[in-house]
Design an enzyme around this catalytic site. Structure first.
Site, mmCIF file in Angstrom:
data_model
loop_
_atom_site.group_PDB
_atom_site.id
_atom_site.type_symbol
_atom_site.label_atom_id
_atom_site.label_comp_id
_atom_site.label_asym_id
_atom_site.label_seq_id
_atom_site.Cartn_x
_atom_site.Cartn_y
_atom_site.Cartn_z
ATOM 1 N N CYS A 151 0.830 -1.216 0.000
ATOM 2 C CA CYS A 151 0.000 0.000 0.000
ATOM 3 C C CYS A 151 0.862 1.263 0.000
ATOM 4 O O CYS A 151 0.621 2.189 -0.772
ATOM 5 C CB CYS A 151 -0.968 -0.018 1.161
ATOM 6 S SG CYS A 151 -0.228 -0.467 2.739
HETATM 7 N N1 LIG Z 1 -3.995 -4.128 5.338
HETATM 8 C C1 LIG Z 1 -3.541 -3.459 4.289
HETATM 9 O O1 LIG Z 1 -3.791 -2.255 4.150
HETATM 10 C C2 LIG Z 1 -2.743 -4.154 3.241
HETATM 11 C C3 LIG Z 1 -2.346 -5.474 3.357
HETATM 12 N N2 LIG Z 1 -1.619 -6.073 2.370
HETATM 13 C C4 LIG Z 1 -1.226 -7.476 2.464
HETATM 14 O O2 LIG Z 1 -2.375 -8.274 2.238
HETATM 15 C C5 LIG Z 1 -2.311 -9.462 3.019
HETATM 16 C C6 LIG Z 1 -3.528 -9.522 3.923
HETATM 17 O O3 LIG Z 1 -3.519 -8.380 4.758
HETATM 18 P P1 LIG Z 1 -4.667 -8.083 5.813
HETATM 19 O O4 LIG Z 1 -5.968 -8.514 5.263
HETATM 20 O O5 LIG Z 1 -4.482 -6.703 6.273
HETATM 21 O O6 LIG Z 1 -4.213 -9.087 6.974
HETATM 22 P P2 LIG Z 1 -5.071 -9.631 8.187
HETATM 23 O O7 LIG Z 1 -4.138 -9.881 9.305
HETATM 24 O O8 LIG Z 1 -6.227 -8.722 8.421
HETATM 25 O O9 LIG Z 1 -5.617 -11.017 7.610
HETATM 26 C C7 LIG Z 1 -4.808 -12.053 7.152
HETATM 27 C C8 LIG Z 1 -5.554 -13.362 7.364
HETATM 28 O O10 LIG Z 1 -4.695 -14.444 6.995
HETATM 29 C C9 LIG Z 1 -4.828 -15.512 7.919
HETATM 30 N N3 LIG Z 1 -3.492 -15.879 8.398
HETATM 31 C C10 LIG Z 1 -2.713 -15.202 9.255
HETATM 32 N N4 LIG Z 1 -1.527 -15.828 9.416
HETATM 33 C C11 LIG Z 1 -1.579 -16.926 8.631
HETATM 34 C C12 LIG Z 1 -0.673 -17.989 8.375
HETATM 35 N N5 LIG Z 1 0.522 -18.017 8.941
HETATM 36 N N6 LIG Z 1 -1.052 -18.958 7.519
HETATM 37 C C13 LIG Z 1 -2.267 -18.932 6.948
HETATM 38 N N7 LIG Z 1 -3.171 -17.967 7.180
HETATM 39 C C14 LIG Z 1 -2.819 -16.961 7.993
HETATM 40 C C15 LIG Z 1 -5.661 -15.042 9.086
HETATM 41 O O11 LIG Z 1 -6.888 -15.738 9.044
HETATM 42 P P3 LIG Z 1 -7.209 -16.975 10.015
HETATM 43 O O12 LIG Z 1 -6.522 -16.696 11.304
HETATM 44 O O13 LIG Z 1 -8.695 -16.931 10.091
HETATM 45 O O14 LIG Z 1 -6.691 -18.168 9.307
HETATM 46 C C16 LIG Z 1 -5.884 -13.564 8.833
HETATM 47 O O15 LIG Z 1 -7.222 -13.160 9.079
HETATM 48 C C17 LIG Z 1 -0.984 -9.403 3.779
HETATM 49 O O16 LIG Z 1 0.004 -10.071 3.043
HETATM 50 C C18 LIG Z 1 -0.707 -7.908 3.829
HETATM 51 O O17 LIG Z 1 0.649 -7.673 3.998
HETATM 52 C C19 LIG Z 1 -1.299 -5.408 1.229
HETATM 53 C C20 LIG Z 1 -1.669 -4.101 1.047
HETATM 54 C C21 LIG Z 1 -2.395 -3.361 2.063
HETATM 55 C C1 LIG Z 2 0.255 0.525 9.180
HETATM 56 C C2 LIG Z 2 1.034 -0.725 8.836
HETATM 57 O O1 LIG Z 2 1.452 -1.450 9.718
HETATM 58 N N1 LIG Z 2 1.216 -0.987 7.550
HETATM 59 C C3 LIG Z 2 1.914 -2.148 7.074
HETATM 60 C C4 LIG Z 2 1.957 -2.132 5.568
HETATM 61 C C5 LIG Z 2 0.800 -2.817 4.916
HETATM 62 C C6 LIG Z 2 1.126 -3.275 3.499
HETATM 63 O O2 LIG Z 2 0.855 -2.777 2.454
HETATM 64 O O3 LIG Z 2 1.950 -4.192 3.499
HETATM 65 P P1 LIG Z 2 2.378 -5.456 2.691
HETATM 66 O O4 LIG Z 2 3.685 -5.186 2.110
HETATM 67 O O5 LIG Z 2 2.460 -6.480 3.754
HETATM 68 O O6 LIG Z 2 1.366 -5.792 1.699
HETATM 69 C C7 LIG Z 2 3.362 -2.195 7.573
HETATM 70 O O7 LIG Z 2 3.967 -1.164 7.835
HETATM 71 O O8 LIG Z 2 3.922 -3.306 7.581
#
Ligand SMILES: NC(=O)C1=CN([C@@H]2O[C@H](COP(=O)(O)OP(=O)(O)OC[C@H]3O[C@@H](n4cnc5c(N)ncnc54)[C@H](OP(=O)(O)O)[C@@H]3O)[C@@H](O)[C@H]2O)C=CC1
Ligand SMILES: CC(=O)N[C@@H](CCC(=O)OP(=O)(O)O)C(=O)O
Length: 337
Positions: A151
């Site tokens: 992001c």
């Molecule tokens: N949040 C953001 O703004 C952004 C996030 N991302 C990326 O997108 C992905 C998802 O992010 P986000 O939705 O915020 O993350 P969350 O922590 O909200 O959700 C990730 C989900 O994955 C599952 N999980 C966690 N650890 C593991 C594991 N070791 N193995 C399998 N399943 C697992 C969990 O579900 P359960 O426990 O139910 O299995 C959890 O709810 C990440 O890679 C993040 O870095 C990218 C851009 C922006």
């Molecule tokens: C506020 C906050 O904690 N933000 C996350 C970035 C989220 C994201 O885009 O990360 P991925 O590279 O995992 O997709 C961080 O700094 O790690």
């Protein structure tokens, strides 16, 4: 026939945003939602915003079970967990949009240095399109695996790529200051995102050692055709969602504000989701949308850009659907406007 889609890590914040977008997509049927922990709970019991909109249950499925149900998989898993399952999904014929950072960096050594563990699927690194359509649209079309960008990097790269490409800024003298809402850290609880820790407080973190620094430098380096170095400082802001990024760079020659804005405008004139604006944009302007807003100013001897986006939409799930649309040849804006 609609594309059968599975979402891994469906209990997370990006997944709920993705589900809301895909429910509006005329070419998609959601056929599997995975969770390790939530048994057979209805997805709406975990994400109440989905009540009355989708009746599917969460399930703890193996990659083989997912592949039997879906043609396309959105992996909303954390880094490392994602690359543990993606090779098997690809082998079974699925196409994948990976939300994690696992396939963004080209080098396994750089991945290990910044992510602290060996890459589970190193052979694929460097061969996966980086899912920023504004820069890599042709590589994304028809791809079987796309690495959705981080992001913060999206907000930084969209602001700086046109200026680097035009040779308007020095590539090794760039300061990037970013601020993110707390949903950027995901739904999994952590001390730093606990309410009393972050509410009414603004803090910098991982200064000079955030894993998005090499991602930003790699992509901007490709655009510039030379080494790019940034000093990247992320901050946690007590709001739910949104990213605001300010960059400071040195012009390579005397340049006016109008010239910088013209450079950005002509680069993005045909882009549906990037708007170059005259005013200083705010995170509220892009909240809940797949848009990125960018402007620029000249201050003393620096070019200053300000950009904003919603980390869960253009920073994650909206970008993923934009990539999905390109991969399958649907109009790029489907379900996103
Ligand atoms: N949040 C953001 O703004 C952004 C996030 N991302 C990326 O997108 C992905 C998802 O992010 P986000 O939705 O915020 O993350 P969350 O922590 O909200 O959700 C990730 C989900 O994955 C599952 N999980 C966690 N650890 C593991 C594991 N070791 N193995 C399998 N399943 C697992 C969990 O579900 P359960 O426990 O139910 O299995 C959890 O709810 C990440 O890679 C993040 O870095 C990218 C851009 C922006
Ligand atoms: C506020 C906050 O904690 N933000 C996350 C970035 C989220 C994201 O885009 O990360 P991925 O590279 O995992 O997709 C961080 O700094 O790690």
């Amino acid at each position: 026939m609609a594309i059968r889609v599975a979402i891994l890590g469906a209990t997370g914040y990006t997944a709920v945003e993705l589900i809301k977008i895909l429910l509006r997509h005329p070419e998609v049927t959601i056929t599997a939602l995975t969770s390790r922990q939530e048994g057979n709970a209805p997805i709406a019991s975990v994400h109440p915003t989905l009540v009355g909109r989708i009746s599917a249950n969460l399930e703890n499925l193996t990659p083989a079970e997912v592949a039997a149900r879906a043609e396309c998989v959105f992996s909303c898993l954390p880094h490392c967990a994602s690359a543990e399952v993606i090779p098997e999904l690809l082998k079974a014929g699925c196409r994948v949009v990976d939300f994690s950072a696992d396939y963004r960096l080209n080098s396994p050594q750089v991945y290990e240095e910044w992510y602290g563990h060996r890459h589970p699927d190193p052979e694929r690194l460097g061969k996966v399109p980086y899912g920023l359509p504004e820069l890599f649209r042709e590589e994304i079309r028809g791809a079987s695996l796309v690495a959705n960008p981080g992001c913060y990097p999206t907000s930084v790269i969209l602001a700086l790529a046109p200026l680097l490409k035009a040779g308007l800024i020095e590539p090794r003298d760039i300061i990037v200051d970013s601020k993110s809402g707390v949903s950027g850290a995901g739904r999994t609880p952590k001390l730093t995102t606990h309410f009393p820790e972050c509410n009414e407080s603004l803090s910098a973190y991982n200064v000079g050692r955030h894993r998005h620094q090499p991602e930003i430098e790699q992509v901007l380096g490709q655009v510039a055709g030379s080494t790019v170095e940034v000093v990247f400082t992320p901050h946690l802001v007590p709001m739910d969602r949104g990213i605001l990024t300010t960059t400071y760079s040195r012009p390579t020659r005397q340049v006016s504000e109008d010239e910088v804005l013209d450079c950005l405008e002509s680069f993005y004139q045909n882009e549906p989701f990037v708007q170059v604006v005259d005013h200083l944009p705010a995170t509220k302007d892009t909240a809940g949308t797949n848009f990125c807003h960018i402007t620029a100013r000249i201050v003393r001897d620096r070019i200053v850009t300000v950009s904003c986006l919603d980390n869960l939409v253009k920073g994650a799930s909206g970008a993923a659907v934009q990539n999905f649309n390109l991969m399958y040849g649907f109009p790029e804006t489907t379900a996103l406007l």
